[in-house]
Design an enzyme around this catalytic site. Structure first.
Site, PDB file in Angstrom:
ATOM      1  N   ASP A 287      41.835   8.245  -4.621  1.00  0.00           N
ATOM      2  CA  ASP A 287      42.749   8.959  -3.707  1.00  0.00           C
ATOM      3  C   ASP A 287      42.884   7.988  -2.567  1.00  0.00           C
ATOM      4  OD1 ASP A 287      43.792  11.809  -3.682  1.00  0.00           O
ATOM      5  OD2 ASP A 287      43.661  11.138  -1.847  1.00  0.00           O
TER       6      ASP A 287
ATOM      7  N   TYR B  43      40.560   0.856  -7.533  1.00  0.00           N
ATOM      8  CA  TYR B  43      41.385   0.404  -8.475  1.00  0.00           C
ATOM      9  C   TYR B  43      40.730  -0.613  -9.604  1.00  0.00           C
ATOM     10  CZ  TYR B  43      45.403   3.141  -6.978  1.00  0.00           C
ATOM     11  OH  TYR B  43      46.268   4.227  -6.275  1.00  0.00           O
TER      12      TYR B  43
ATOM     13  N   ASP C   1      58.835  12.919 -15.518  1.00  0.00           N
ATOM     14  CA  ASP C   1      59.541  11.727 -16.586  1.00  0.00           C
ATOM     15  C   ASP C   1      60.030  10.541 -15.815  1.00  0.00           C
ATOM     16  OD1 ASP C   1      60.214  13.964 -18.777  1.00  0.00           O
ATOM     17  OD2 ASP C   1      60.676  14.771 -17.005  1.00  0.00           O
TER      18      ASP C   1
ATOM     19  N   HIS D 225      60.817  17.416 -17.918  1.00  0.00           N
ATOM     20  CA  HIS D 225      59.959  18.437 -17.075  1.00  0.00           C
ATOM     21  C   HIS D 225      60.640  18.816 -15.877  1.00  0.00           C
ATOM     22  CE1 HIS D 225      56.437  20.401 -16.023  1.00  0.00           C
ATOM     23  NE2 HIS D 225      56.098  19.644 -14.868  1.00  0.00           N
TER      24      HIS D 225
ATOM     25  N   THR E  52      50.407  24.225  -8.906  1.00  0.00           N
ATOM     26  CA  THR E  52      50.112  24.634 -10.367  1.00  0.00           C
ATOM     27  C   THR E  52      48.898  23.592 -10.725  1.00  0.00           C
ATOM     28  OG1 THR E  52      51.646  22.982 -11.352  1.00  0.00           O
ATOM     29  CG2 THR E  52      52.562  25.385 -10.947  1.00  0.00           C
TER      30      THR E  52
END
Length: 320
Positions: free
Chosen positions: A36, A69, A127, A179, A233
């Protein structure tokens, strides 16, 4: 030699942390790394998640930690879960500029490592972000896809189970397209225990009274209700990611709607959108083309046009 199943999650917020939790509870990963931009947050989330390992539902140990990373050099799965939460009243497309800026930052790190695994992207607008990153990295489509209309499909199964009384696990169906607001239920392909739902409606008055438009609205508005009520969500999409990771690790050949670059399938090119895919050890191993109605094809074409336009815009954006 035994292979360690390693998953790296970029973004340690609501979604990323719950993806990690789902993997811990299911035992579907042996090594989980959280990355993060707020390093202290990743450390805190990893430690909190590590606290729950002893009581995990699967009863298995897992290594979980914050990292960088460089961890991608031997990772099997990369989960993209960066980005801010959608605000009340916003569509996913309203997050476009902010998300592309964040995606560019992530890409700058990805370009410094040699990741050979499979990327599953969740970051909204899903997407567009997934395909944008794939193009920037020049990765093959089969190893770079997003959850697409998976969450809409979960919601579809919930809504249909509630109104019909049948178990969600007895209902086969999916949503296609973006989406987001232009997604749609493919009514012609919904089966209940193998029987077409539209046929059942013609035979049973109680089902015939159901408004398909109302059911579609319930599926589309579920995310808005969740955002308005709690600000994000997280649970449903986390289980989607876990399900797809399981399908890859176990080579399940799972047929499920995901968003992947299209090269003529369903009449579309130069865009990524939610379509039925076969998910196995190589990622998207096949795009399953099914016969859909003329009306459904028109909805899919319109959804792809929206996504294509934003992808073209993404390529022109400049950030300081």
């Amino acid at each position: 030699m035994f292979k360690t199943r390693k998953v790296v999650i970029v973004g340690a917020g609501h979604v990323g942390s719950h993806v990690a939790l789902a993997l811990i509870q299911s035992g579907e990963a042996d090594d989980i790394v959280l990355i993060d931009i707020l390093k202290e947050k990743a450390v805190g989330q990893a430690l909190d998640l590590d606290d729950c390992v002893s009581g995990s539902l699967c009863g298995r140990d897992v290594r979980i930690r914050a990292g960088e990373y460089e961890e991608l050099s031997d990772a099997d799965i990369l989960v993209m879960a960066f980005g801010r939460s959608r605000r009340p009243g916003e569509t996913r497309l309203d997050m476009f500029d902010d998300s592309i800026k964040m995606a560019n930052e992530v890409v700058s790190h990805l370009q410094q490592v040699d990741f050979k695994g499979i990327m599953i992207s969740i970051s909204n607008p899903a997407d567009i972000i997934c395909e944008y990153v794939r193009r920037r990295m020049d990765w093959q489509p089969h190893r770079c896809f997003c959850t697409g209309t998976s969450l809409e499909t979960y919601r579809l199964l919930r809504v249909l189970s509630k109104v019909t009384g049948y178990s969600r696990r007895s209902i086969q169906g999916f949503c296609m397209g973006e989406h987001g607001n232009s997604s749609f239920i493919v009514w012609s392909r919904i089966l209940i225990g193998g029987k077409p739902f539209l046929q059942l409606r013609s035979e049973r008055p109680v089902l015939a009274e159901l408004s398909l438009d109302d059911l579609q609205t319930q599926v589309k508005k579920a995310g808005d209700i969740e955002i308005d009520g709690k600000g994000c969500t997280e649970f449903g999409i986390a289980n989607v990611a876990k399900m797809l990771i399981s399908a890859i690790f176990h080579d399940q050949k799972l047929v499920w709607p995901c968003s992947v670059a299209l090269h003529g399938e369903y009449g579309q090119r130069d865009v990524a959108a939610g379509v039925p895919c076969v998910i196995g050890k190589n990622g998207v191993e096949e795009i399953l083309e099914m016969e859909i109605t003329t009306e459904e094809q028109a909805k899919f074409d319109a959804s792809c046009d929206i996504l294509r336009g934003f992808l073209e815009r993404a390529a022109t954006l400049k950030f300081e």
